[in-house]
Design an enzyme around this catalytic site. Sequence first.
Site, PDB file in Angstrom:
ATOM      1  N   LYS A   1       0.895  -1.306  -0.201  1.00 13.24           N
ATOM      2  CA  LYS A   1       0.122   0.153  -0.078  1.00 13.24           C
ATOM      3  C   LYS A   1       0.797   1.352   0.103  1.00 13.24           C
ATOM      4  O   LYS A   1       0.387   2.367  -0.675  1.00 13.24           O
ATOM      5  CB  LYS A   1      -1.056  -0.108   1.196  1.00 13.24           C
TER       6      LYS A   1
ATOM      7  N   CYS B   1     -14.423  -3.208   9.592  1.00 13.55           N
ATOM      8  CA  CYS B   1     -15.127  -3.117   8.536  1.00 13.55           C
ATOM      9  C   CYS B   1     -15.217  -4.552   7.761  1.00 13.55           C
ATOM     10  O   CYS B   1     -16.209  -4.827   7.046  1.00 13.55           O
ATOM     11  CB  CYS B   1     -14.824  -2.080   7.476  1.00 13.55           C
TER      12      CYS B   1
ATOM     13  N   CYS C   1      -1.521  12.456  29.797  1.00 11.86           N
ATOM     14  CA  CYS C   1      -1.467  13.898  29.331  1.00 11.86           C
ATOM     15  C   CYS C   1      -1.467  14.929  30.629  1.00 11.86           C
ATOM     16  O   CYS C   1      -0.794  16.061  30.358  1.00 11.86           O
ATOM     17  CB  CYS C   1      -2.541  14.512  28.390  1.00 11.86           C
TER      18      CYS C   1
END
Length: 251
Positions: free
Chosen positions: A85, A187, A247
């Site tokens: 890809k 998917c 964070c």
Amino acid sequence: MILTDEQLDRYARHVILKEVGGAGQQKLLASKVLVIGAGGLGSPLILYLAAAGVGTIGIVDDDVVDLSNLQRQVIHMTDKVGAAKTASTAELVARLNPDVHTIQHNLRLDAGNAESILAGYDLVVDGTDNFATRFLVNDLCLRHQKPLISGALSQFDGQLATFKGYLADKPCYRCLVPEDPGNIGNCAEDGILGAVAGVIGSLMATEALKELLGLGESLAGKLLIYDALGTTFRRIGLPKDPGCPYCKTHD
């Protein structure tokens, strides 16, 4: 950097925007964006970044093109089935815009390679479909204080957000997803309406360009949700989790 006559022609519709202009286009040409995943989200995202003249696009993917990808991964052509890809993507980008330099990272990000790769880019865009990679990318973007744009898809809807958890009032990805939720389908198992990937991927490209150019209102601190069946967009606040162990150390 001075725009050539050919570049002034190519990017004319950017240059005439007072918010972009020649200086903004020069900034895009000097920018470096890392795109993680050259699939359903990465395809429209990379095409629009390349068309816009983002000078360097890094492409991370360790997969090859499968015939079933082509229903939504519009950067890959039928004759590229079986090809990497990253190579398929880089070839089409070169045909679209020779100004753009692509860097192929034909691998899966892991703790051993990710930091050295991410360090060389201004902005990271994550279109992967697994939480281990998303968490790794989030943590490294926090460490290196790089904006992270993240998108996700399901059958008929999608979502995206920009994360700047290194800022005191902005969340990181782990504020939204603290831990791996386990098997939530994909998917291949559940199916997806291909064009939904185009909507979210294009929005991710728009947010990336806004961040690079400093335009408009950042999506940091918000989550945008798209419902294709209802043709609706919903934007909700995404506050920083004061208890997030990742964070809060970057406040």
